[in-house]
Design a protein around this motif. Structure first.
Motif, short mmCIF file in Angstrom:
data_model
loop_
_atom_site.label_atom_id
_atom_site.label_comp_id
_atom_site.label_asym_id
_atom_site.label_seq_id
_atom_site.Cartn_x
_atom_site.Cartn_y
_atom_site.Cartn_z
N LYS A 100 0.85 -1.20 0.00
CA LYS A 100 0.00 0.00 0.00
C LYS A 100 0.88 1.24 0.00
N ILE A 101 0.38 2.31 -0.65
CA ILE A 101 1.06 3.60 -0.58
C ILE A 101 0.01 4.67 -0.32
N VAL A 102 0.48 5.84 0.10
CA VAL A 102 -0.41 6.98 0.28
C VAL A 102 -0.23 7.91 -0.91
N ILE A 103 -1.35 8.24 -1.56
CA ILE A 103 -1.34 9.15 -2.69
C ILE A 103 -2.15 10.38 -2.32
N SER A 104 -1.60 11.56 -2.60
CA SER A 104 -2.34 12.80 -2.36
C SER A 104 -3.02 13.23 -3.65
N ILE A 105 -4.24 13.72 -3.52
CA ILE A 105 -4.93 14.30 -4.67
C ILE A 105 -5.06 15.79 -4.40
N PHE A 152 -5.12 9.54 0.26
CA PHE A 152 -5.79 8.25 0.16
C PHE A 152 -4.73 7.15 0.24
N ARG A 153 -5.05 6.09 0.99
CA ARG A 153 -4.16 4.93 1.07
C ARG A 153 -4.71 3.90 0.08
N VAL A 154 -3.88 3.52 -0.87
CA VAL A 154 -4.32 2.60 -1.92
C VAL A 154 -3.32 1.47 -2.11
N TYR A 155 -3.82 0.38 -2.66
CA TYR A 155 -2.94 -0.74 -3.01
C TYR A 155 -2.23 -0.42 -4.32
N GLU A 183 -9.61 3.74 -11.04
CA GLU A 183 -11.03 4.06 -11.05
C GLU A 183 -11.62 3.98 -9.64
N ARG A 184 -11.09 3.09 -8.80
CA ARG A 184 -11.55 2.97 -7.42
C ARG A 184 -11.18 4.24 -6.63
N LEU A 185 -9.95 4.70 -6.78
CA LEU A 185 -9.48 5.92 -6.11
C LEU A 185 -10.27 7.13 -6.60
N ALA A 191 -5.36 2.23 -15.16
CA ALA A 191 -3.95 2.17 -14.73
C ALA A 191 -3.90 1.88 -13.23
N THR A 192 -2.73 1.50 -12.75
CA THR A 192 -2.52 1.27 -11.31
C THR A 192 -1.31 2.09 -10.86
#
Length: 94
Positions: free
Chosen positions: A21-26, A35-38, A44-46, A74-75
């Motif tokens: 998992k990583i943290v991505i800022s929007i 947001f913490r995402v895999y 599309e989920r994010l 994309a991931t």
């Protein structure tokens, strides 16, 4: 002696099963949302999570990373993103 030889195997097998998992800022006009995402989750989920939080329709949003539009299929892994990377979001003008 048997139990000692089993425990390293158990410890070794657990991390392999965990998804990274990583943290991505929007970044939007109001600031940043994190947001913490895999790494293997499609964007599309994010994008949907962000749209719900911002009370906007995902169809009206454009997400960019390093100046390029991000495809919903994309991931983070496919874009070689790292923990703390930022995606910019813009609202399409209607």
């Amino acid at each position: 002696m048997d139990s000692a030889s089993e425990s390293p195997v158990e410890k070794h097998s657990k991390p392999a099963a965990e998804r990274l998992k990583i943290v991505i800022s929007i970044q939007d006009k109001d600031g940043q949302k994190q947001f913490r995402v895999y790494m293997d989750d499609m964007f599309e989920r994010l994008f949907k999570m962000y749209a719900d939080k911002a009370k906007l329709k995902v169809e009206n949003l454009v997400f960019c990373f390093d100046g390029d539009k991000v495809d919903p299929t994309a991931t983070p892994s496919s874009l070689e993103m790292e923990d703390g990377d930022m995606i910019e979001v813009n609202v399409k003008s209607s």
